[in-house]
Every structure is written in C-alpha cells, then in structure tokens.
Motif scaffolding. Structure first.
Motif: not given
Ligand code: ADP
Ligand code: ADP
Ligand code: MG
Ligand code: MG
Ligand code: MG
Ligand code: MG
Lengths: 212, 333, 333, 212
Positions: A36-37, A77, A79, A117, A191, A194, B78
């Motif tokens: 979903d990112h 989420g 992000s 962050v 990631d 990233a 999700f």
């Molecule tokens: N504790 C954290 N600190 C920094 N970045 C994080 C952390 N947890 C997750 N992320 C970042 O968030 C991204 C995922 O974002 P997203 O998919 O939108 O949220 P979700 O994991 O809730 O579905 C990961 O790829 C990672 O880079």
C-alpha cells in the motif's frame, strides 16, 4: 531563494514523482510489506497539493506545515505519521527563522525533519527504513554546504546520497516496520520507504535548483 | 482482480455505507470513518476504541456494540487510521470514565493512535490508556525490532475488555484485563493464497499451487517460511507447535481456542481445522474451555487460517460468557 | 487444489468432528452424519429437519438450535444425503407433533427426502410434511423441467418456520409458514470464480480473469450467462432485475434483504454489495424491513454472492425477530 | 446361465468400469453439473461390491437387491435413488420368477428397472438423462431376443444402443436434472448419467457374455 513558492514547488514535484512511481512503490511494498505504500503516499501528496492550492499565500513554514497536517490527516499507516512529522518538524525549524531563504536554514529544517522521524519511529539507520535514504541525504547536504558548495550542487549530492542509501537497503535484514516480520526473508529487496524518501530528496534537487 | 467492488479507491467508503444500512443500531460517521454504538457515549462507562486498516472485516466495526467496542475507526485498506479518526472516535465515546485504545502492534497503528492520544490530551481532559496487542509468535520478539504483530488475540481482548467495561469497571481495571488477555494469548497464521489489495490490483505475493506460507500476518505480508502443501492435521501442528512452545498453556482452566479464517476460506474448512486443533491440544493435555470458529479477522480474500490460544481463568471465562450484541459476535442478549 | 483438508474423501466426516467439538450443545450422530439439537426430540414441538449436500456451510448444521432446525443431515460434498440419514434425523426429532422436511429443489434432494419419508411412513406413524424451496430466478420455471433451484430462501424458511415451530404451532401451520416464505422469496446469484470440489481436485469451471458468471447455483454449476466483470453497482442491478421482474416486491411491509457470500468472498465485499442492493431497492421504491449480510449458504470456496428478497408481512417480521440460538444465527437469547 | 453368480459378475464389472472412468464421469458432470457423478457412483459401487462380498450365497434377486439398497444407502444425489431404484425394481422382477436364468427374465428385469427410473425421476427420453442410454438399450435387448438372437448378441446390441443414446445426448438441451439449470448452455456436452448408464450396459455385455 528558498521561499514559500520554492517550497511549494518542492512539494508539488514530490507529489508528481510519487504519483509517477506509485505502482513501483507498491511493488516494493508487496515484496516485503503490505502493498500500500504507493497508494498511501499518492493519496496524501495529492491531498497536500490540493491543500496548498486552496490556501492563500503564506510563509515557508506554513507551506510545510500544511503539507505535514494534510499528510497526517490523509495517509495513515507508518508513512503518514513519519512523513507528517518530517514536514512538521521542518516547518517548526523554519518558523520565526530570520532568513528562511538561507540554504543553511533549509538544511537545518531538513535535519529537524529527520530527527522528528527518528523520534517518532524509534528506528536507526541500518534498520532498512526511509532513514537509510533520508539520513545520508541530510549528511551530504550539510557537508556540501559546509564545504561552501552552492545549493544546487549540495542538493544534487544529497539526492545521490539518498539513492545510494536506498540501494544499500537491498541486502539488509529489516529491523523496523512491516518488513521486519519477514526476518531474513526481507533481505534482497529495496525498502519502499527508502525509495519514496529518495524521491523526496530528488524532488528538492529538481524544484529548488537555481534557487540557491 | 476479481472483487465485488466499484472503484478501488472507494472500497472503504462503500463498505461503510453497507454497514450503516445493515445495522441501524450503529451510528456511522462517514466523514471520519468511525462506527459508533448507537448509544455512545455511555455516561460512566469506559469507552473502548479500536481500529486499524480495513480489509480485516468483521474486525473491528463488526465488534461495535453492547459488551464489546464503543467505536471502531476504519483506515484505508491495510493502512492504519489517521489520528483525526481516532480522536473523533475518542471524543465520541467519552462518557467521563476514560477511554481505552486497543491497538494492534504495527508501527503505523501505534504511531497514529499515539498521535491521536496526544491530540485528545491537548484538546480535552479525557483520560486515554492504550493497550497494544502483540500475540503473533511467527515474529521474533526483540527490543530491537518492531516486535510481534497484533493478530487474533485482538478479537479476544475486545470481547473480554468490552465485557469488563460493560460491568462498569474503571479504566485501570479494564486496561488491566486487556493487558492480561494479551499476555496470556498467542497466535500463528498460515496462507494458502495471497490476498489482493484493491488499489494494487494483483496478488501481494505469488504462491505456487503446491506450496503454502507459514507465519503470515493479516496484511498479506509473506510469512516466515514457505513449505509444501500439507494435510490439515499437519497444518494444525505447524501452527500450534510455536504457540505452545512460546507459552505453557497446560493447567489452569484450559484455553479459549480460536480458529480464524483469513477471508477466502469457507467455514467447512475452519471446522475441519478446529477438529485437528482439538486433537493436537488433547495430545498436549490442554483442555478447551471455550472456542470460536469463523472468519473474524480476515486479510481480504486470502485463503488460510490462524489459530489463537488464550490461557483462561475463572474471570476471563466469566467475561467471555457475558452478553455481547454486535453485528458479528452476539450471545447472551 | 488448495484447501485445509486431510483426505478429500474424509472432508465431511472431519468437519463434523470439528462441529461436534466446537458446539457441545449440539449432538452429532457421526454414523448417520446428522447434527441434532442437544435437547431433541422436544415433546409436543414440530421437528424441523433439513439437509443437503455438504459444502454450503454454515447451512444446514449451523442452523440447528433453538428457534430454527432440530436436525440437519450432511450429505457428501454437493451430494444430497441418503434416505437413511434423513430417516434417522426424522426419528430423532419426532416429539409427537410431526416433522417438517425442508428440502431444496434438486432432483437428488427431492428423491432422497421422498424415499426417507416413505421409509418413515413404513416404520413409524410419524407424520411428515415436506416443503420444497425453489426460489432461484436464474432457472426458468416450467412443468417440463426440474424447476427452479432452492437457494437463499431456504435459510429464511428455516429461520421463520423454526420460529413458528418454537411457538408450539401445529405441523400444518408450520408447513404453511414455510410454503408462504418460499412463495414470497426470490434469489439470484453470481460467481467471480468457480469452486473446487475436493474429490474432483480442480475447479468445476474455468472463468477468465475478466469475466463472471451470472445466475449460478450453489453447487458450482456454471450460470446462465457469462459477462465481463462489472462494478458492484452493476452486479447489484443484474441480480435484482430478474428478481424484481419475477415478483412485485413493492408495498406491504417491505422486504427482508439477504446478501449472501459464496464462501470465498470476504465480508467487506458483502457489505459493499449490500449498499448497492439497498440503492437499487430505494430507486424501485422498496423498503428494507430486515436484512442479513454474510456467508450463510456457501458453495465451497467460490467467490461471489447471491441476493435474496423476501416480501415481508407483520407475521413474518415477528417470526424473524423471534429468538434464535444456533452456531451461525443467534439473537434474542 | 444368468444366475446369482453371473449377476454378481455384472455388478462387479460395472463397479470396475465406474472406478476406471471415475474421473471422466466427474469431468462430464463438471461441464453441466456439480462435478460429483464419478465420486458418487464409485463410492456406491465400491460399497455394493463389498456388500456382495460380505453376503453369503443368495439368489439372483438378492444380488440385485443388495446392490440396490447399498446404492441407496451410500450414493445420495440424483443417481443414488435412480440407480438404486433401477436395481430394486429389477430385483423385484426376478423375485419368485420360475426361471430367472432365462434371458427373457433378465430383459424383463432390466425393463422393470427402467420403468422404476422413470417413475422415480419423472423424466422422459430426450430430457438428456441416463434414460437416453438405458431406454434404447432395453429396446435393443428386447428386439434382439424377440428376433431369436442369443443373449451375447442381444447384450452387444444393447450396449451399442446405449452408447449411441449416450452420444445422442450431446446436442440436447437438458430438461431434467442439474444440467437443466444451464438451459441452452447444456447443449454440446454428453450427459454424465447417460455415460454411466452405458457402462452399466457394457458391463452386462462383458460379464454375461457366454452365459446365455
Ligand atoms: N519505525 C520506522 N521508522 C522509520 N521508517 C519506518 C518505520 N517503520 C516503517 N518505516 C517506513 O515506512 C515504510 C512503509 O510505509 P507504508 O507502506 O506507507 O506503511 P505501512 O507499513 O503501515 O503499510 C517502510 O518501507 C519504511 O521505510
Ligand atoms: N429426473 C431424472 N431422471 C433420470 N435421470 C436423472 C434425473 N435427474 C438426473 N438424472 C441423471 O443423474 C445424473 C447426475 O447424477 P449425479 O451427478 O450423481 O447427481 P447430482 O445431479 O445430484 O449431482 C445426470 O447426468 C442424469 O443422467
Ligand atoms: Mg505498506
Ligand atoms: Mg499499510
Ligand atoms: Mg451432486
Ligand atoms: Mg452431480
């Protein structure tokens, strides 16, 4: 001049890149997350641009603050709070600064965002998160500016550092975020956060180019 | 992608319209995507708020009602809800006795609920306590990681803490029940197929016809390992072994055993799995005091199941038996 | 084939073991594959027996209990039970007030129930009345064919006739309620995917990724026509148009609207479909008095749904609201 | 001699053919039914053979009656009562017959079975059911015997008539059984029950060959 208009251009360019890369971000998140990112960030950045469009002319801090609160309100989420906090802290760092158009002020703002962050997400570099792109980018920006490089060049270096950091997440075993559930199986994939953070820095390099 | 939906972007909003139409005794705040008990806030009763990404139905909105949740926040599919949603839910259930947030341990959920609690604290003097569930033994627990996921035990926490709140007990005690349940519960899940996130349009992972994933979560994340398909009785062993080796479930008043479907698995298979789970527990000398068999915490259309065991005691069994009247869990009233 | 099963030949027996373990208040006759109310036979109460092929869970065994069925016979997957099973069920629920057989209109079901009634008549003096449900408008009704299939309305017949029997009404009246419900109910179903019969091991039909079947039954039979995938709101129209043109549902006390999942479709999609069904009904000037949304009559792991409308009246609504306590339908007690 | 042993051989041969053709019968039933005809009949005929094995020597009628009741007890669906009724009525026709080993007695028994299927299922020839194989087979048997042909030849003709009848179901639109739900879409597929009924007649031709 890194003024409100320039920062708005940055946000817009980030939104454009996210929209363009939406499927790729989701593909990365499919491999080690929940697919979903891309949708998350695209939804948030589209809303942020709309909020900036709706808002009457405001100062640099206000641009980033509007972006922050919109992301917090619309993304959810992991992000959402993280990018939201990034922009919120960055806005805070610009607020009341005598000359926010100074490149050093921008660098301080971005650094404040990065610290936000870390504070919110409690991750460290090497955990395979957006920090692995954002962190090196901030360092590169600071170094370049300290070495007297113009903003253009410094942002270019930051974008390169972000991309390198992003690529370097591939072999890592994730310790934070959803990818950490995969344990060893998280290695071998870039990631998604990233990757999106790299777009953020690349957007800055493009949108703020020639504004130093 | 084959789904009964309109535009993938509208799935959550459209489904909430259906919930509102189907359950006139609930109040749905469509703007904030919060489902409330029709009579919320109940003066003097601790308010229970949960929520999370959508795609896990009936969790959480299907558990709103007497004896369980006062409000549920529906995030995007999700994707955990945003702080504004949680803050709206918190305000809407505040009957003066404080509010319990039941949060599944995912980075996004934890952060968004935290930010909501910060908002609530800044705006009102509502006392908010958050209990985070983290029962998934598929994930190694460690100080250096995001920790275990919150999965099946969340349903049990909502039921049992909900019953405690309904009895009029104070926030600290209700939170205590929630923490106790989380501490005494463990889960493990598996998938036969991946789910498909509507906005993504294709399965999150590819799984060959002769393999399954062991140790999956509820967001289509791949599991810890991929193994050849096996008969249900072996699947039951694969799920229970890590659960039982993580927490001694023998003795006491037995367990509450919960066999949960992931959304694409029909009830006949869940009953079949339950038979195998009971067989494994019998061999291990563990008695089942209560059970729940059905698709209560799904992962969209994923085929598969999870097993949750909760070590029970007198009080928890009493709270389990207490009346509950929600769209998806209902007895005693 | 990806299923949580052991040997395909043991699916029904294994699932019945799970039902027995999960519901100690039911009595399961494993030899005859009949699920009884724990307190059957109830003296002076009309006994309700239904049954059919397995693979439709929770129907029918999940509807055994107070206010609904007294016994359910589980045939092999998609294969009606044999006369001996139905005869055993009939004997076991005979409390002196006669027994109602609720039979879905399939050649096999009708013949096997008939033979069981012949057996019962030869062996005892139990009065048996059979009511055959045939509500599926996808099938053209004609004197020269097997006639319409019995589908969704069967669940409603079991609930409403069950409530009438629980009130102590005589066999003729209970049968009358059942017939009245069948006459006032119509259904139509669709599939996004085929199901896979365990013994067959592969999907019953192939359905391309961009097509769906309209007018399917509950045994994986292909439907009447194949059309391109469409948004839920169009699917709702495709299902309701033939229902509403077959029976005028306007006026009176509104309808009981039942959106049913076929087994592989998660609840979020069913609520979404329900929203679209309500929208179509509103346009047609039809009010919804009661509703049921969930997977109550499945077709193994088929993805898809069916919609059933029952034209309600005061009495039917009263019977609908009456207490029911079964594994899968429960309220009022 | 069409005695108990011969009839047992018939039942066994039918069971063998059903087991061998199980997947094919299910495949036919997948196209226009519910994909269980092969499993249904195989379960029933396996049980029938086991029941005959367990039963002490008995007369011709008893062999068919045991087959009938076992099918009724174990098959379910449409084919259980129908094949069960077929054997039950056939048994009835042999019961008390002075010389059941007479080929004409066999033909009468089979005809009684056929009538039983019609009475139970209320279908007609041309409805695309097992009747479309069984009916022509009975007719062919009667005709051949009436023409003074030996049993071998008569059963061969019956098997051929059954196969022809089965093949002729392909273009038909079903009016009875599950295939009728498909309406026009049922055309283009052979009826599974007509296919299994053909096996029944072929089994007779094989097992009773040389017993006339
Ligand atoms: N504790 C954290 N600190 C920094 N970045 C994080 C952390 N947890 C997750 N992320 C970042 O968030 C991204 C995922 O974002 P997203 O998919 O939108 O949220 P979700 O994991 O809730 O579905 C990961 O790829 C990672 O880079
Ligand atoms: N009314 C009927 N009369 C005669 N034969 C029938 C009738 N209905 C069905 N059949 C036969 O039964 C066959 C299907 O048997 P089977 O698949 O075992 O049962 P079901 O249809 O209950 O799944 C059909 O192919 C058809 O030949
Ligand atoms: Mg994600
Ligand atoms: Mg997410
Ligand atoms: Mg069948
Ligand atoms: Mg069949």
């Amino acid at each position: 001049m890194v003024d409100a208009e320039a920062l708005t251009a940055w946000v817009r360019e980030f939104a454009r890149l996210v929209h363009e890369q939406r499927d790729e971000l989701t593909r990365l998140d499919s491999a080690i997350g929940d697919a979903d990112h891309g949708a998350n960030l695209d939804r948030g950045m589209t809303a942020a641009v709309a909020a900036l469009d709706a808002q009457s002319a405001a100062g640099p801090a206000a641009v980033l603050k509007t972006t922050a609160t919109t992301l917090i309100k619309t993304v959810g989420g992991a992000s959402g709070p993280l990018y939201g906090t990034f922009f919120l802290r960055a806005a805070g760092a610009l607020d009341g600064v005598p000359d926010p158009t100074d490149p050093a002020a921008l660098a301080r703002a971005v650094r404040a965002g990065l610290d936000g962050v870390v504070a919110r997400g409690k991750a460290e570099r090497g955990d395979k998160t957006m920090l692995d792109a954002l962190g090196p980018a901030c360092d590169a920006l600071d170094e370049a500016l300290a070495a007297g490089k113009p903003l253009d060049e410094a942002l270019g270096a930051a974008a390169q550092a972000a991309a390198d950091g992003r690529d370097a997440t591939e072999p890592l075993v994730a310790r934070k975020g959803r990818a950490s559930y995969l344990g060893e199986r998280s290695a071998g994939h870039v990631d998604p956060g990233a990757a999106s953070a790299t777009l953020l820095v690349q957007a800055a390099a493009t949108a703020l180019a020639g504004r130093g | 992608m084959k789904k009964l939906i309109n535009d993938p972007a509208d799935v959550v909003a459209d489904a909430l319209r259906g919930m509102a139409a189907a359950h006139p005794d609930l109040r749905v705040d469509h703007e904030n995507r919060v489902v409330f008990r029709g009579d919320a806030p109940r003066q003097g009763k601790v308010g229970l708020v949960s929520g999370g990404g959508s795609g896990h139905e009936p969790m959480h909105a299907g558990f709103v009602g007497l004896g369980m949740l006062d409000a549920a926040c529906a995030g995007e599919v999700f994707t955990s809800p945003v702080p504004d949603q949680v803050a709206a839910a918190t305000r809407g259930v505040d009957g003066g006795a404080g509010v319990l947030h039941i949060v599944k341990n995912y980075t996004g959920d934890v952060m968004n609920f935290e930010m909501a609690a910060e908002l609530a604290a800044a705006e009102t003097d509502t006392e908010v306590v958050a209990v985070v569930t983290d029962d998934d033994v598929a994930v190694k627990d460690s100080l250096y990681t995001a920790g275990r996921r919150g999965v099946g035990v969340t349903v049990l926490v909502e039921k049992l803490a909900g019953a405690a709140a309904e009895e009029g007990r104070p926030l600290a005690e209700v939170a205590d029940v929630a923490r106790r349940v989380n501490a005494a519960g463990r889960s493990m899940g598996m998938a036969l197929t991946s789910c498909t996130v509507p906005a993504a349009g294709r399965p999150t992972f590819d799984l060959p016809d002769d393999e399954m994933e062991i140790g999956i979560g509820i967001h289509g994340e791949p599991g810890r390992r991929r193994v050849p398909l096996a008969p249900a009785r072996e699947v039951a062993e694969m799920l229970l072994e890590p659960v039982l080796s993580d927490l001694d479930m023998t003795g006491g008043d037995g367990v509450i055993a919960f066999v949960n479907g992931m959304g694409g698995t029909p009830l006949i298979e869940l009953y079949l799995m339950y038979a195998e789970v009971v067989a494994v527990l019998e061999k291990a000398g563990i008695g089942v005091a209560r059970n729940l068999v059905g698709s209560y915490m799904t992962s969209l259309d994923m085929a598969g199941c999870s097993v949750t065991l909760l070590k029970a005691d007198d009080e928890l069994l009493r709270l389990w038996d207490a009346p509950v009247r929600t769209p998806s869990l209902r007895w005693g009233v």
